[in-house]
Every structure is written in structure tokens, then in C-alpha cells.
Design an enzyme around this catalytic site. Structure first.
Site, PDB file in Angstrom:
ATOM      1  N   GLY A  29       0.780  -1.229   0.000  1.00  0.00           N
ATOM      2  CA  GLY A  29       0.000   0.000   0.000  1.00  0.00           C
ATOM      3  C   GLY A  29       0.815   1.284   0.000  1.00  0.00           C
ATOM      4  O   GLY A  29       0.342   2.317   0.479  1.00  0.00           O
ATOM      5  N   THR A  30       2.035   1.258  -0.550  1.00  0.00           N
ATOM      6  CA  THR A  30       2.794   2.518  -0.575  1.00  0.00           C
ATOM      7  C   THR A  30       2.148   3.525  -1.526  1.00  0.00           C
ATOM      8  O   THR A  30       2.207   4.734  -1.284  1.00  0.00           O
ATOM      9  CB  THR A  30       4.268   2.305  -0.976  1.00  0.00           C
ATOM     10  OG1 THR A  30       4.341   1.831  -2.318  1.00  0.00           O
ATOM     11  CG2 THR A  30       4.978   1.348  -0.048  1.00  0.00           C
ATOM     12  N   ASN A  31       1.521   3.019  -2.582  1.00  0.00           N
ATOM     13  CA  ASN A  31       0.813   3.949  -3.479  1.00  0.00           C
ATOM     14  C   ASN A  31      -0.434   4.517  -2.806  1.00  0.00           C
ATOM     15  O   ASN A  31      -0.771   5.683  -2.992  1.00  0.00           O
ATOM     16  CB  ASN A  31       0.457   3.253  -4.801  1.00  0.00           C
ATOM     17  CG  ASN A  31       1.644   3.250  -5.743  1.00  0.00           C
ATOM     18  OD1 ASN A  31       2.017   4.286  -6.298  1.00  0.00           O
ATOM     19  ND2 ASN A  31       2.258   2.083  -5.905  1.00  0.00           N
TER      20      ASN A  31
ATOM     21  N   ILE B  90      -7.302  -9.581 -11.168  1.00  0.00           N
ATOM     22  CA  ILE B  90      -8.011  -9.129 -12.368  1.00  0.00           C
ATOM     23  C   ILE B  90      -9.505  -9.270 -12.115  1.00  0.00           C
ATOM     24  O   ILE B  90      -9.947 -10.222 -11.484  1.00  0.00           O
ATOM     25  CB  ILE B  90      -7.555  -9.960 -13.593  1.00  0.00           C
ATOM     26  CG1 ILE B  90      -6.144  -9.492 -13.963  1.00  0.00           C
ATOM     27  CG2 ILE B  90      -8.505  -9.812 -14.768  1.00  0.00           C
ATOM     28  CD1 ILE B  90      -5.540 -10.201 -15.140  1.00  0.00           C
TER      29      ILE B  90
ATOM     30  N   HIS C 181       0.894   1.163 -13.267  1.00  0.00           N
ATOM     31  CA  HIS C 181       1.689   0.007 -13.664  1.00  0.00           C
ATOM     32  C   HIS C 181       3.166   0.401 -13.631  1.00  0.00           C
ATOM     33  O   HIS C 181       3.530   1.468 -14.150  1.00  0.00           O
ATOM     34  CB  HIS C 181       1.293  -0.471 -15.067  1.00  0.00           C
ATOM     35  CG  HIS C 181       2.049  -1.691 -15.476  1.00  0.00           C
ATOM     36  ND1 HIS C 181       1.750  -2.952 -14.989  1.00  0.00           N
ATOM     37  CD2 HIS C 181       3.121  -1.850 -16.284  1.00  0.00           C
ATOM     38  CE1 HIS C 181       2.597  -3.825 -15.498  1.00  0.00           C
ATOM     39  NE2 HIS C 181       3.452  -3.195 -16.281  1.00  0.00           N
TER      40      HIS C 181
HETATM   41  C1  GAR Z   1       3.508  -1.142  -7.328  1.00  0.00           C
HETATM   42  O1  GAR Z   1       4.805  -1.139  -7.844  1.00  0.00           O
HETATM   43  C2  GAR Z   1       2.493  -1.094  -8.464  1.00  0.00           C
HETATM   44  O2  GAR Z   1       2.892  -0.300  -9.541  1.00  0.00           O
HETATM   45  C3  GAR Z   1       2.445  -2.544  -8.869  1.00  0.00           C
HETATM   46  O3  GAR Z   1       2.478  -3.251  -7.643  1.00  0.00           O
HETATM   47  C4  GAR Z   1       3.204  -2.487  -6.654  1.00  0.00           C
HETATM   48  C5  GAR Z   1       2.337  -2.336  -5.428  1.00  0.00           C
HETATM   49  O4  GAR Z   1       3.002  -1.672  -4.376  1.00  0.00           O
HETATM   50  N1  GAR Z   1       1.284  -2.813  -9.666  1.00  0.00           N
HETATM   51  C6  GAR Z   1       1.282  -3.673 -10.692  1.00  0.00           C
HETATM   52  O5  GAR Z   1       2.239  -4.344 -10.997  1.00  0.00           O
HETATM   53  C7  GAR Z   1      -0.026  -3.747 -11.469  1.00  0.00           C
HETATM   54  N2  GAR Z   1       0.125  -4.511 -12.669  1.00  0.00           N
HETATM   55  P1  GAR Z   1       2.208  -0.940  -3.197  1.00  0.00           P
HETATM   56  O6  GAR Z   1       1.221  -1.956  -2.619  1.00  0.00           O
HETATM   57  O7  GAR Z   1       3.281  -0.599  -2.211  1.00  0.00           O
HETATM   58  O8  GAR Z   1       1.512   0.270  -3.748  1.00  0.00           O
END
Ligand code: GAR
Length: 202
Positions: free
Chosen positions: A13-15, A96, A113
Site C-alpha cells: 500500500g505505498t501507493n 483481475i 503500472h
Molecule cells: C507497485 O509497484 C504497483 O505499480 C504494482 O504493484 C506495486 C504495489 O506496491 N502494480 C502492478 O504491478 C499492477 N500490474 P504498493 O502496494 O506498495 O503500492
């Protein structure tokens, strides 16, 4: 009126954190995060949401939907409607989904992505696998892309992209972190603001 944002996550969940921080700092001003939904009960992103006082829900494809993708999509859709969500953000959502959600939220689902689409994307390309593929290929520049979600995996209209250099000695983990810091956490909040503002101006 601010658009109501629902965030779907699967992991760290950093995003999601970048979105929470961006709302606090005013980078996102045309929308507000109203709920977070995860397809995994152990996703740390759920803790980030709780710490920020955002309601959460877990919907698992196998445990809650019998492994049925349509039922999974339907349950997510029901929750998004219940929370009166206008815009859905896939912030590291690694499952998905199909039909109903795409129809109900056409042009209102944003995905991030971790590559420059159309490189290293499509079915099975997610998380660290994307960075492994970029390093295996030997590209010198990678990055991140935000796009609208349609029925083609990673195939919807591109919203923003940001390039990141690959450095000697990069491992998938080091590269993943650099792409997050230099690209994802910057373009995701900006893209969310751009889409919410566009909908508010309609
Ligand atoms: C992120 O790098 C995101 O771009 C990727 O998963 C990671 C999740 O990190 N998403 C994909 O690959 C989608 N195809 P997060 O949970 O720390 O945000």
C-alpha cells in the site's frame, strides 16, 4: 463537490499512502478517499487506511467468491456503490476483475503500472516480475504509467508516464523502490487529481 475515491489494494500500500499524503497536502483537491478495499486480509495497506481513518473491506476471490471472477467483480462493485464511489483507483491491486465493475465505472478506473507501457505489461506482469523482465531484457530506461482500465489488461488510455533510469548493479527490489520513489508516488496522485478535476468540470 469532491469526487468520492475508492482505492483497491493487494499488498504494502505505498501507493495508497502516496494518495493519502497527497490528499492531506492538497495535491489531490478535487477528490477524497472514502474507502479502501483489499483482496487480501493480510495487506499492510489496510493498516495504512485504518491509521488514516478510512473505512476498509476485504473481498477475497477464493474465500468469499468461490474463485468466480464475475462474483468477485460484483461484490467489489456492490461495495463501491454502497460507499457512493465515483472514481476507483487500483493502487497495487494485483487481481483481475471483469464485466460489471468495468461497465459501471467505465473511464473512471485508474491503474498504476510499474513500467513504461507498452513495455513489460499485460497478463501475468505485476509487481517485481515487471522489474525482473526489464532487467533481463537489459533496457536502460524504465518507469511507470497510469492509465484508464478497460477489458484489455494494461491496455486502456494512458494518463501519465514518467521515466526512471536503470543503474549498474540494480536488483529487481532496488529498481522497484526507485521506480516507486521517482515515478509512481508522483504520477499516481497527479493522475487521480487530473481525472477527478475533469469529472468535476463536466
Ligand atoms: C507497485 O509497484 C504497483 O505499480 C504494482 O504493484 C506495486 C504495489 O506496491 N502494480 C502492478 O504491478 C499492477 N500490474 P504498493 O502496494 O506498495 O503500492
Amino acid at each position: 463537490m469532491k469526487k468520492r475515491i475508492g482505492v483497491l489494494i493487494s499488498g504494502g500500500g505505498t501507493n495508497l499512502q502516496a494518495l493519502i499524503d497527497a490528499e492531506k497536502s492538497g495535491i489531490i483537491k478535487s477528490g477524497t478517499i472514502v474507502c479502501v478495499c483489499s483482496n487480501s486480509a493480510s495487506a499492510y495497506g489496510l493498516t495504512r487506511a485504518k491509521n488514516a481513518g478510512i473505512p476498509t473491506k476485504v473481498i477475497r476471490k477464493n474465500a468469499d467468491c468461490g474463485g468466480d471472477i464475475d462474483e468477485f467483480s460484483r461484490q467489489i462493485c456492490v461495495y463501491m456503490k454502497e460507499m457512493q464511489v465515483d472514481v476507483i483507483v487500483l493502487a497495487g491491486f494485483l487481481a483481475i476483475f471483469g464485466g460489471e465493475l468495468l461497465r459501471e465505472y467505465a473511464d473512471r478506473i485508474i491503474n498504476i503500472h510499474p513500467s513504461l507501457i507498452p513495455s513489460f505489461c499485460g497478463k501475468g506482469m505485476y509487481g517485481l516480475k515487471v522489474h525482473e523482465a526489464a532487467l533481463d531484457y537489459g533496457v536502460k530506461v524504465t518507469g511507470a504509467t497510469t492509465h484508464l482500465v478497460n477489458e484489455i489488461v494494461d491496455g486502456g488510455k494512458i494518463i501519465m508516464q514518467k521515466a526512471v533510469y536503470i543503474e549498474d548493479g540494480d536488483t529487481p527490489e532496488i529498481l522497484q523502490r526507485r521506480v516507486m520513489e521517482q515515478a509512481e508516488w508522483i504520477i499516481l496522485p497527479r493522475s487521480v487529481e487530473y481525472i477527478c478535476k475533469g469529472l468535476s468540470d463536466e
